[in-house]
Scaffold this active site. Structure first.
Site, short mmCIF file in Angstrom:
data_model
loop_
_atom_site.label_atom_id
_atom_site.label_comp_id
_atom_site.label_asym_id
_atom_site.label_seq_id
_atom_site.Cartn_x
_atom_site.Cartn_y
_atom_site.Cartn_z
N CYS A 98 4.34 7.22 4.60
CA CYS A 98 3.20 7.47 3.72
C CYS A 98 2.70 8.91 3.78
CB CYS A 98 2.04 6.53 4.08
SG CYS A 98 2.55 4.85 4.41
N HIS A 350 -1.82 3.81 -3.93
CA HIS A 350 -1.02 4.35 -2.82
C HIS A 350 0.47 4.32 -3.14
CE1 HIS A 350 0.34 5.53 1.03
NE2 HIS A 350 0.39 4.35 1.62
#
Length: 424
Positions: A98, A350
């Site tokens: 991420c 996200h």
């Protein structure tokens, strides 16, 4: 060491886009980044060309992506730059889960600071909504320790649920703090036209939503998203030819144990603390006064507990005090230190590879007065905080307006600031 500046930043909307590819999403972000540049009247012809959607002056590119779904795992960076027409430009694919595009941005800053490049494209992209929920869980899980977490059946939400449970128990914090994160970030996201979940939610809705992994409910978890973000990082000589430029005042990064079970504590992310310490040192910020020296922060809130941990890991408050800081309104959009004005991962979305660069887009917009209804008045210095997995990697950037960097806006040093944040 040369200074590095953001001179342009743009992103696609975050959400579910079945008619888009990773190439087309990144092209949208890239073109918006180029369109956001504001060449000064005296700029050279080459820089004017960049502002007019040409890429002739780009020396280097760094593209962050995890590659969810297995698409173009090899040469995914060049596959994107070829689509942009950047033939011949060296491109490096960056993968740090991420934190992929946060690290891509760091690489771009390093290239400029070293003198190796004058204008660098940094960004990231991910397509996550075209696979089954089971497949998506598998891909999210690869950001954890493979053998003893993912293959043992632990989900990404499950890992953060363990962190949330440990935190609430250790600090005797009411679980309502998790829901307050969701309410705040949805309120901000409702003001962001690029947000995937651009709607508000109530405390009761967040509290009583279906449980995903106890104590985390649906509203405590970020969505899976498609999207891309891109920024242009320039040397001082190039940046001087743009009216809007944001200085990269500090960068810090750190790696840690990939598996949560390998760490001494579940109630903090050491990589975040180490990355912040290094970024603060570069930016000449005293860690003891960091909350007074920042005007806003974009932190990695993949789950609500992650935002609470970030407050403490980044030095905004002491251990166990994050809930109090949140409840007091300090991190609200109109608070003393607004956090996640974009809506954060929770509301904005996200898309794994795009998240870190997306945070930098928000910082650029805030510091150049382009954030619309979520604009923070007088913002001059902000922070972005991007985490890979459950904390195996973290990167922190501190950005500031050019007037603050040069002292034209009445800049004061930390030594001139009293305990309440007022000039001494």
């Amino acid at each position: 060491m040369n200074d590095a500046y953001l001179v342009g930043a743009g992103q696609s909307a975050f959400g579910s886009f079945p008619d888009e590819s990773y190439r087309s999403l990144f092209r949208t972000a890239y073109e918006r980044a180029l369109a956001s540049t504001t060449p000064a009247e005296e700029a050279s012809d080459g820089v004017d060309a960049v502002g007019g959607l040409g890429g002739a002056d780009i020396d280097e590119a760094y593209i962050g992506t995890l590659g969810v779904g297995g698409r173009q795992l090899g040469l995914s960076g060049p596959a994107i730059t070829e689509h942009l027409g950047l033939h011949g430009v060296p491109c490096t694919r960056v993968e740090n889960a991420c934190a992929a595009s946060g690290y891509a941005l760091r690489q771009a800053v390093m290239a400029v600071r070293s003198g190796m490049a004058d204008l660098v494209l940094a960004g990231g992209v991910e397509v996550m909504t075209d696979t089954s929920s089971e497949a998506t869980k598998w891909w999210l899980g690869v950001s954890g320790e493979t053998e003893w977490e993912r293959m043992a059946g632990t989900t990404f939400a499950g890992v953060y649920a363990q962190m949330a449970d440990a935190y609430l128990r250790e600090h005797h914090v009411d679980g309502e703090a998790l829901s307050r994160v969701a309410v705040k970030n949805h309120e901000n996201g409702a003001k962001n036209p690029k947000a995937q979940l651009g709607f508000t939610c109530s405390l009761a809705e967040a509290e009583h939503a279906p449980v995903v992994a106890d104590p985390l409910t649906l509203y405590h978890c970020c969505p899976t998203s498609d999207g891309a973000a891109a920024v242009l990082v320039a040397s001082e000589d190039v940046a001087e030819q743009f009216d809007d430029r944001v200085r990269v005042a500090g960068v810090g990064a750190a790696s840690d144990r990939v598996g949560l079970f390998q760490r001494e504590s579940y109630t903090g992310i050491p990589a975040s603390s180490m990355a912040a310490e290094r970024a603060y040192e570069e930016a000449d910020i005293d860690p003891k006064t960091v909350s007074e020296r920042l005007d806003f922060a974009e932190v990695h809130d993949c789950f609500a507990i992650a935002e609470l941990l970030a407050y403490e890991d980044l030095g905004f408050c002491g251990p166990g005090e994050a809930g109090e800081l949140l409840e007091a309104g300090v991190t609200a959009l109109d608070g003393d230190l607004p956090v996640n004005s974009s809506g954060g991962l929770k509301s904005k979305g996200h898309p794994i590879g795009a998240t870190g660069a997306g945070q930098a887009v928000e910082a650029f917009e805030q510091l150049t007065g382009r954030a619309g209804d979520r604009q923070i008045e007088g913002a001059e210095r902000g922070l972005t905080h991007n985490v890979g997995g459950s904390g195996g990697a973290a990167v922190v950037h501190v950005f500031e307006t050019d007037s603050r960097a040069t002292g034209d806006g009445g800049e004061t040093s930390d030594a001139d600031v009293g305990p309440g944040g007022e000039s001494a």
